[in-house]
Design an enzyme around this catalytic site. Structure first.
Site, PDB file in Angstrom:
ATOM      1  N   ASN A   8       9.161  -0.558   5.341  1.00 22.80           N
ATOM      2  CA  ASN A   8      10.389   0.137   5.719  1.00 22.80           C
ATOM      3  C   ASN A   8      11.350   0.266   4.547  1.00 22.80           C
ATOM      4  OD1 ASN A   8      10.142  -1.877   8.663  1.00 22.80           O
ATOM      5  ND2 ASN A   8       9.385   0.215   8.444  1.00 22.80           N
ATOM      6  N   ARG A  24      29.585  11.151   9.550  1.00 23.04           N
ATOM      7  CA  ARG A  24      28.636  11.426  10.636  1.00 23.04           C
ATOM      8  C   ARG A  24      27.252  11.794  10.092  1.00 23.04           C
ATOM      9  NH1 ARG A  24      32.744  15.290  14.220  1.00 23.04           N
ATOM     10  NH2 ARG A  24      34.469  13.785  14.295  1.00 23.04           N
ATOM     11  N   HIS A  81       0.833  -1.205   0.000  1.00 26.77           N
ATOM     12  CA  HIS A  81       0.000   0.000   0.000  1.00 26.77           C
ATOM     13  C   HIS A  81       0.869   1.257   0.000  1.00 26.77           C
ATOM     14  CE1 HIS A  81      -3.432   2.581   1.661  1.00 26.77           C
ATOM     15  NE2 HIS A  81      -3.851   2.084   0.513  1.00 26.77           N
ATOM     16  N   CYS A  89      11.330   0.724  15.814  1.00 22.69           N
ATOM     17  CA  CYS A  89      11.848  -0.536  15.266  1.00 22.69           C
ATOM     18  C   CYS A  89      12.990  -0.253  14.297  1.00 22.69           C
ATOM     19  CB  CYS A  89      10.736  -1.305  14.563  1.00 22.69           C
ATOM     20  SG  CYS A  89       9.424  -1.854  15.665  1.00 22.69           S
ATOM     21  N   HIS A 133      12.281 -11.497  12.080  1.00 28.21           N
ATOM     22  CA  HIS A 133      11.349 -12.544  12.485  1.00 28.21           C
ATOM     23  C   HIS A 133      10.116 -12.624  11.597  1.00 28.21           C
ATOM     24  CE1 HIS A 133      10.651  -8.883  14.940  1.00 28.21           C
ATOM     25  NE2 HIS A 133       9.372  -9.091  14.626  1.00 28.21           N
ATOM     26  N   ARG A 142      16.239  -2.670  14.484  1.00 28.83           N
ATOM     27  CA  ARG A 142      16.465  -3.575  15.620  1.00 28.83           C
ATOM     28  C   ARG A 142      15.472  -4.723  15.626  1.00 28.83           C
ATOM     29  NH1 ARG A 142      12.544  -3.500  19.384  1.00 28.83           N
ATOM     30  NH2 ARG A 142      11.086  -1.754  19.229  1.00 28.83           N
ATOM     31  N   SER A 143      14.225  -4.434  15.231  1.00 27.00           N
ATOM     32  CA  SER A 143      13.149  -5.420  15.256  1.00 27.00           C
ATOM     33  C   SER A 143      12.473  -5.410  13.898  1.00 27.00           C
ATOM     34  CB  SER A 143      12.148  -5.076  16.361  1.00 27.00           C
ATOM     35  OG  SER A 143      11.061  -5.992  16.359  1.00 27.00           O
ATOM     36  N   ALA A 144      12.508  -6.532  13.204  1.00 31.42           N
ATOM     37  CA  ALA A 144      12.089  -6.577  11.811  1.00 31.42           C
ATOM     38  C   ALA A 144      10.999  -7.613  11.596  1.00 31.42           C
ATOM     39  CB  ALA A 144      13.294  -6.887  10.917  1.00 31.42           C
ATOM     40  N   ASP A 145       9.759  -7.146  11.537  1.00 36.83           N
ATOM     41  CA  ASP A 145       8.611  -7.974  11.168  1.00 36.83           C
ATOM     42  C   ASP A 145       8.697  -8.179   9.657  1.00 36.83           C
ATOM     43  OD1 ASP A 145       6.135  -8.928  10.372  1.00 36.83           O
ATOM     44  OD2 ASP A 145       4.960  -7.411  11.427  1.00 36.83           O
TER      45      ASP A 145
END
Length: 290
Positions: free
Chosen positions: A203, A153, A61, A172, A233, A192-195
């Site tokens: 993303n 940087r 979407h 995330c 995950h 850090r957290s990947a659905d």
């Protein structure tokens, strides 16, 4: 596939990661109580010259991705802008039950992405709102790309450990870095957290879009978008959907078009961003874990 195999780029690399986690992932519990198959540490590379990385093995979407990115860039943290534009992807975290956990009214998600990008480290007022005295990381990084493109940087952080428990959902996708070489702008994201099934396709497209936008206002071409995941995950209730997606063939990636007259990163409107030639398989529905 192993994670140190030869580099496979674009959507096929994403599908290979899905297959790896589905077949070899470790069963783990998680905060939502849903359960996951997890793999720690992965990287995907997307050559933006090959096309815009909007997945073709299921319909994604685009409207939600575009409005969410504009919402981040505006520094907003309330869902009213999204809801007014028909975007519902944050609704599950915006209920009064969810926001009461950190003492905010329904719809107010706390100091999430937009706040950290545009007002990092701001002081608070007596009523818990924020003063405009923080660091505008987006303005800062764009100026640095223009004036000091060789800098190492060129970083924006969405992760503020002092505020991670004051938000609907701690970021995330936590940090991204730009890199300029041969007049091309590349971007690497650390998530850090990947659905992998529901979140990561959004993303990837969102940060690829941001890379195009920053490149345009800095008079650069686009290079690569590099996605790096920590806890990668697949939720247990997404397994059938992943298996279906892996049966599908690839289509050619579409192209992203921006209004060439926009030269200020904060001046983009929804109408200034479009995707041409998007052909995909049908969407695959799945339940989000809250």
């Amino acid at each position: 596939m192993t994670m140190n195999s030869s580099i496979i780029k674009n959507e096929q690399a994403y599908l290979d990661l899905l297959r790896l986690v589905l077949n070899e992932g470790t069963e783990k519990g998680d905060r939502t109580g849903t359960g996951t198959l997890s793999h720690f540490g992965a990287q995907l590379r997307f050559n933006l010259a090959d096309g815009f990385p909007l997945l073709t093995t299921k319909k994604v979407h685009l409207k939600s991705i575009t409005y969410e990115l504009l919402w981040f860039l505006n520094g907003s943290t309330h869902v009213d802008y999204l809801q007014q534009n028909g975007v519902r992807i944050w609704n599950e975290w915006a209920t009064s039950e969810q926001t009461a956990r950190f003492n905010r009214p329904a719809g107010d998600l706390g100091p999430i992405y937009g706040h950290q990008w545009r007002n990092y480290g701001a002081t608070t007022t007596a009523d818990g709102q924020y003063n405009s005295d923080g660091v505008d990381q987006i303005a800062q990084v764009v100026e640095q790309i223009k004036t000091n493109p060789n800098s190492r940087r060129l970083i924006v952080s969405g992760w503020n450990p002092g505020e991670a428990d004051q938000v609907a959902l701690p970021p995330c996708h936590t940090l991204f870095q730009f890199f300029v070489a041969d007049n091309k702008l590349s971007c690497q994201l650390y998530q850090r957290s990947a659905d992998l099934f529901l979140g990561v396709p959004f993303n990837i497209a969102s940060y690829a879009m941001l890379t195009h936008m920053v490149a345009q206002v800095c008079n650069l071409e686009v290079g690569e978008f590099i996605w790096t995941g920590g806890d990668c995950h697949i939720y247990q209730n997404h397994r059938e959907q992943v298996e279906l997606q892996l049966t599908r063939s690839l289509y050619t990636l579409p192209t992203l078009a921006l209004n060439p007259n926009v030269k200020d990163i904060f001046a983009f409107n929804y109408e200034d961003i479009s995707v041409d030639g998007y052909e995909s398989h049908p969407a695959i529905k799945a339940q989000v874990a809250v």
